[in-house]
Design an enzyme around this catalytic site. Structure first.
Site, PDB file in Angstrom:
ATOM      1  N   SER A 140      61.875  52.901  20.987  1.00 16.86           N
ATOM      2  CA  SER A 140      62.108  53.296  22.489  1.00 16.86           C
ATOM      3  C   SER A 140      62.870  51.933  23.247  1.00 16.86           C
ATOM      4  O   SER A 140      63.023  52.449  24.365  1.00 16.86           O
ATOM      5  CB  SER A 140      60.813  53.719  23.278  1.00 16.86           C
ATOM      6  N   SER A 144      62.253  55.939  24.904  1.00 13.94           N
ATOM      7  CA  SER A 144      61.756  55.987  26.393  1.00 13.94           C
ATOM      8  C   SER A 144      61.942  54.875  27.393  1.00 13.94           C
ATOM      9  O   SER A 144      61.801  55.320  28.845  1.00 13.94           O
ATOM     10  CB  SER A 144      60.259  56.588  26.208  1.00 13.94           C
ATOM     11  N   LYS A 184      59.275  48.079  32.846  1.00 17.89           N
ATOM     12  CA  LYS A 184      59.060  49.540  32.589  1.00 17.89           C
ATOM     13  C   LYS A 184      57.829  49.918  33.259  1.00 17.89           C
ATOM     14  O   LYS A 184      56.588  49.240  33.077  1.00 17.89           O
ATOM     15  CB  LYS A 184      58.989  49.773  30.965  1.00 17.89           C
TER      16      LYS A 184
END
Length: 527
Positions: free
Chosen positions: A195, A171, A76
């Site tokens: 997330s 996210s 990420k």
């Protein structure tokens, strides 16, 4: 080969069925073919190929570093990566190249993993759909499964194809889409309020949030220091255990990590669940829960009960205060953490030179989107001298009550809590953005954020497909630092349900249809 698990591919590499370079090129090719998913912000092709060549030399010499040697992974884009741009999907950090690797990234590289690239997210990880970053929204690979598209054609005659694009969750949606689309075998996400688990549920993956302190946060650009945890996304529980075994342990650069040595995470095959006690929190049966998720939750409880486990209803009495408490604490820490982005040392800086204050204001206005600015303003309000006791301090006290609820449940003899992960399956993007970010996040985190406030381990498991052919996930919550036991139970559940992961040919058929339709392939889905 791309459709296999991490462990299976590791065996194939050791047996010479495929080389790391061949595997790397296959993944890079698929990254390009699935570019329309917008899963990656940066693709580190040259680095990955160089790492693959090094891994190949080790295999030739019989010096493999372990199960991750030569395995493609993704990270990420809020984890620092030396020499590779790290943006947090924000204008504020465009062009920022860290001089060091996050500890978890370095541990993966030390084991020979191939870094395919940095994945997309909501700006600074503030969201539950991966729709609010500056690089555009992530599209769920399940949007292109044959079963879902056929259901959509029957249900929504005449609707635009763009309406079919599903959110990937957030996210960490880019990491979830990357794994689900077979462009890598594992990916790192971050989990502050759900997330990692949220996108895992929407993309049909295993999404694991470790106990707070088990895995280092050093190099993870912080959102909420007291809740942030690096998360793991894979296609099966054994793969999660492999990655966790590499990442877990003390880090002198992170004082919150465990001090004692961590044993390797080997998951036994659980054949008998007679001694297990599964708790079903009654407060999680909320009116907004879809009938399909509610039914699946009940069936999963019945599955354990029929196998001999004790299944009981339990109470987490302070659950109703959880979302509000989380909002106060989250925005307060966000306001503090975002103060470092002032345009002086790194990141975006505006051209205004009237005064230092004017430069600060303009830089932050240009660098942050409305979502980030809104959370900063809220947090600063809660932290004002006249508000501090009434908001922040009280929220900390409620957080303790919420954490104690979990402690009391586990001390009463419950081994694992079984809950939904999300309110429903993934929804179309155009439907998702009808609500504002704060409302969407509150809905998306309803079952997940309390776990972060309590510091517990939790995993979202793909349980079944909805009537539309989309994944539905269920969440398992364990006692703090009983991560191995939690994953062992999750592995038993995985074996029972035999979740039908998306097939690579189906996704590639979707790729073909998308590329033939330029309108859909280029849709930005901006609002």
């Amino acid at each position: 080969m791309l459709g296999r698990t991490l462990r299976e591919v590791s065996v194939a590499l050791k047996q010479g069925q495929i080389t790391p370079t061949e595997l790397c090129r296959k993944c890079l090719s698929l990254i390009q073919k699935t570019k329309f998913l917008n899963a990656y912000i940066t693709v580190s092709e040259e680095l990955a190929l160089k790492q693959a060549e090094e891994a190949e030399e080790r295999y030739k010499k019989g010096q493999s570093l372990g199960d991750l040697d030569g395995i493609p992974v993704a990270v990420k884009d809020n984890f620092s990566t030396s020499g590779i741009e790290t943006t947090c999907a924000s204008n504020m950090l465009k062009g920022y190249i860290p001089p060091f690797n996050a500890t978890v990234v370095q541990k993966l590289l030390d084991q020979g993993a191939l870094l395919m690239g940095k994945t997309n997210l909501d700006e600074f990880a503030m969201g539950s759909g991966s729709t609010d970053g500056v690089f555009g929204p992530v599209k769920n690979p399940w949007s292109y499964s044959k079963q879902y598209r056929e259901k959509r054609r029957q249900k929504a005659q005449g609707e635009s194809e763009a309406a079919d694009c599903l959110i990937a969750g957030g996210s960490s949606g880019g990491s979830a889409a990357a794994v689900s689309a077979f462009t890598c075998f594992a990916a790192l996400g971050s989990d502050t309020g759900g997330s990692t688990r949220n996108p895992a549920a929407h993309c049909g993956l295993v999404g694991f949030k470790p106990s707070y302190g088990l895995v280092s946060r050093h190099g993870l650009i912080p959102l909420v220091n007291s809740m942030d945890v690096p998360g793991i996304l894979t296609r099966c529980v054994d793969d999660t255990a492999i990655v966790l075994g590499v990442l877990a342990g003390h880090d002198p650069k992170d004082s919150t990590t465990v001090q004692d040595p961590v044993k390797p995470f080997m998951l036994p095959s659980l054949t008998d669940v007679n001694k297990l006690c599964i708790g079903i929190p009654k407060e999680y049966l909320v009116p907004e829960l879809s009938s399909e998720v509610r039914s699946l939750w009940s069936k999963a409880a019945g599955l354990f009960e029929s196998a001999g486990a004790k299944v009981i209803e339990v109470s987490l009495p302070h659950t109703s205060y959880s979302i509000v408490c989380y909002h106060v604490l989250c925005t307060s820490e966000v306001a503090s953490n975002m103060a470092r982005f002032d345009g002086l040392e790194y990141g975006h800086r505006c051209d205004i030179n009237v005064s230092t204050e004017a430069m600060y204001a303009a830089t932050r206005r240009e660098g942050f989107n409305d979502v980030v600015r809104g959370r900063i303003l809220s947090g600063n309000f809660f932290l004002l001298k006249e508000n501090y006791e009434n908001y922040f301090v009280k929220a900390q006290k409620v957080r303790r009550l919420i954490a104690n609820d979990f402690v009391n449940i586990f001390n009463s003899g419950v081994d694992i809590l079984l809950t939904p992960t999300t309110l429903s399956e993934a929804v179309p993007y155009l439907e998702f953005i009808k609500e504002d970010n704060r409302t969407r996040s509150a809905q998306g985190d309803i079952f997940t954020q309390a776990v972060n406030m309590a510091g517990l381990p939790a995993v979202s498991m793909p349980a079944a497909l909805s009537h539309q052919g989309l994944p539905i996930g269920l969440q398992f919550i364990g006692r703090a630092f009983c991560d191995q036991k939690l994953l062992t139970v999750a592995k038993w559940f995985e074996k029972q349900v035999q979740f039908p992961v998306i097939q690579l040919p189906e996704l590639m058929d979707g790729c073909s249809s998308v590329f033939e339709n330029e309108k859909l392939a280029s849709v930005s889905l901006k609002h």
